[in-house]
Enzyme design. Structure first.
Site, short mmCIF file in Angstrom:
data_model
loop_
_atom_site.label_atom_id
_atom_site.label_comp_id
_atom_site.label_asym_id
_atom_site.label_seq_id
_atom_site.Cartn_x
_atom_site.Cartn_y
_atom_site.Cartn_z
N GLU A 47 -48.79 -49.16 -31.49
CA GLU A 47 -47.33 -48.72 -31.25
C GLU A 47 -46.50 -49.40 -32.12
O GLU A 47 -46.18 -50.77 -32.12
CB GLU A 47 -47.25 -49.57 -29.85
CG GLU A 47 -48.06 -48.69 -28.67
CD GLU A 47 -47.67 -47.39 -28.25
OE1 GLU A 47 -46.76 -47.11 -28.85
OE2 GLU A 47 -48.35 -46.79 -27.51
N CYS A 74 -38.44 -51.49 -29.06
CA CYS A 74 -38.99 -50.40 -29.87
C CYS A 74 -38.36 -49.19 -29.41
O CYS A 74 -38.11 -48.41 -30.39
CB CYS A 74 -40.62 -50.34 -29.75
SG CYS A 74 -41.32 -50.30 -27.87
#
Ligand code: NAD
Length: 468
Positions: free
Chosen positions: A246, A280
């Site tokens: 990720e 993120c």
């Protein structure tokens, strides 16, 4: 001074050396973390490998019950962990801060405990029976970043445990304390060795790099920057590790001409500035149709200027400092450059210590560093556009593809645009709202694989097909 030992094989382990962890709000030491080396890492992997023998053979109902017990423990200790997160990470206790992070961690833990991957019968007829079984991998190495230290740890640990794997987790050197305590807490209800933690300062010995190459780690789940993710992928090749990566994002939001500026201002703000932009899947570039550009900027600035920024331990703070000096310098550099190219609508100058005020800069375009690079901080570039197709092309003109959003009074028109965005998740009239029952992951350079839901759980297993 907060101080914890490593947990290896269910027992506390001291190291010869420790390193200081800073409180970013004050610039003073908040605690000491063990500075583990390769010997401690090997011991943790060995403990996890030993524990795997029994853990992986437990009946599914028992694994589920143990995971539910872990989730309950996290809920019980939520306030204690929130205090540690705020002290080392800087985010406020309130707002979308550390208490909110702990609420998410408990919710994700509970939901993941309830997931399962039953045997699938692919065929059952006169020619034979074919079953698809999901089997645990072995030792999972979890490497986490500093932005949501406990929530991301839970995203890694829970699906690993639920599917019968054991874990060695290594948090970021910037925020190791909350993970050290989290692992102590969950060890109260787990057999020894099922979850182990090592921390190090990434100086003489880089534990993350060693984990990516470790022959007894079968999978690495990594959340962090694209550059480090690429290194993990390269070194994992030697041992054919399973990977979930990720990585970074540079999410675009597109505001269509029919959007209502007042109605979307709050959502735009939190989409971009959640956790001070150190998220993120935060909105990192905002494309606004020229017909409502000024009205959207005015509404956004009006909302943003009333957000209290301060020490996260102050109950009235809604945003805290930037987490670390490197990140602060990056935001400062990108904003200083953007000031030469565009118009500062709010903020634009560093505050004291690591405090940086919410900053909004208009008049920018693709090719400008604040638009092209992941700023990972409280600075949002606004780009005016006249043609929707050109805005979609500009949004897609990025190596990243984590999230995206479209803002409009017409949800169907918004969805038609959303489907053209090259990203793993796309939201309409909101940004970054993830949930445990929906797969989440990046496309292009933003990662590999997904987390959450059955699809995320499956990444912690190998398939074995049984023909009879
Ligand atoms: P980072 O890549 O610097 O560090 C992440 C982790 O990797 C840390 O634990 C670090 O110690 C470890 N590490 C350092 N060198 C390593 C190596 N050679 N091999 C293996 N591990 C190593 O990232 P960061 O600065 O902590 O986090 C910010 C980045 O993370 C941003 O780019 C952000 O977008 C990304 N992120 C992505 C997600 C997502 O779900 N996609 C979530 C949070 C953060």
């Amino acid at each position: 001074m907060i101080e914890f030992d490593l947990t290896i094989g269910g027992a506390p382990v001291k190291t010869a050396r420790r390193f200081e962890v800073m409180n970013p709000a004050t610039g003073t030491a908040a605690g000491l973390a063990p500075n583990a080396g390769l010997a401690e890492l090997d011991a943790a992997v060995a403990a996890a490998k030993t524990a795997f023998r029994d853990w992986s053979r437990k009946p599914d109902a028992e694994l589920q019950a143990m995971c539910e017990a872990v989730a309950a423990k996290i809920g019980e200790h939520a306030e204690e962990l929130a205090q540690i997160i705020t002290t080392e990470q800087g985010k406020p206790l309130n707002g979308l801060g550390s208490r909110w992070e702990m609420g998410g961690a408990a919710a994700w833990a509970g939901y993941t405990a309830g997931l399962s991957l039953p045997v699938k019968v692919l065929q059952d007829n006169a020619e034979g029976r074919v079953e698809l079984h999901r089997k645990p991998l072995g030792v999972v190495g979890s490497i986490t970043p500093w932005n949501f230290p406990v929530m991301i740890a839970i995203w890694h640990i829970m699906p690993a445990l639920r599917t019968g794997n054991t874990v060695v987790i290594k948090p970021s050197p910037n925020t190791p304390l909350s993970t050290l305590r989290l692992v102590q807490i969950i060890n109260e209800v787990l057999p020894a060795g099922v979850v182990n933690v090592v921390t190090g300062d990434d100086q003489a010995e880089n534990l993350g790099a060693a984990m990516s190459a470790h022959p007894d780690i079968r999978k690495v789940v990594f959340t962090g920057s694209c550059a480090t993710g690429q290194k993990v992928m390269a070194s994992a090749a030697q041992t054919m590790k399973r990977l979930t990566l990720e990585l970074g994002g540079n999410d675009a939001g597109i505001v269509l001409p029919d959007a209502d500026p007042q109605a979307i201002a709050e959502g735009l703000f939190w989409g971009a500035f959640i956790n001070n932009g150190q998220t993120c899947a935060a909105m990192k570039r905002l494309y606004v149709h020229e017909s409502i550009h000024d009205a959207v900027c005015a509404a956004l600035v009006e909302f943003a200027r009333n957000i209290p920024v301060g020490d996260g331990r102050d109950e009235t703070s809604i945003l805290g400092p930037v987490q670390n000096r490197m990140q602060f310098d990056k935001v400062s550099r990108l904003v200083a450059d953007a000031k030469e190219r565009g118009t500062v609508l709010l903020g634009g100058a560093p505050g004291a210590g690591l405090f940086y005020p919410p900053t909004i800069i208009s008049g920018l375009k693709n090719g400008d560093p604040l638009v092209d690079e992941e700023q990972f901080g409280p600075a949002l570039p606004v780009i005016s556009y006249s043609d929707v197709d050109a805005a979609i092309a500009a949004a897609n003109d990025s190596p990243n593809g984590l999230g995206g959003s479209v803002w409009s009074s017409d949800p169907e028109a918004a969805k038609a645009v959303a489907l053209q965005l090259e990203c793993g998740s796309v939201w309409i009239n909101k940004h970054g709202a993830i949930q445990p029952n929906a797969p989440f992951g990046g496309v292009k350079s933003s990662g590999l694989g997904v987390e959450f839901a059955e699809e995320g759980l499956a990444e912690y297993t190998d398939i074995q097909t049984v023909f009879s």
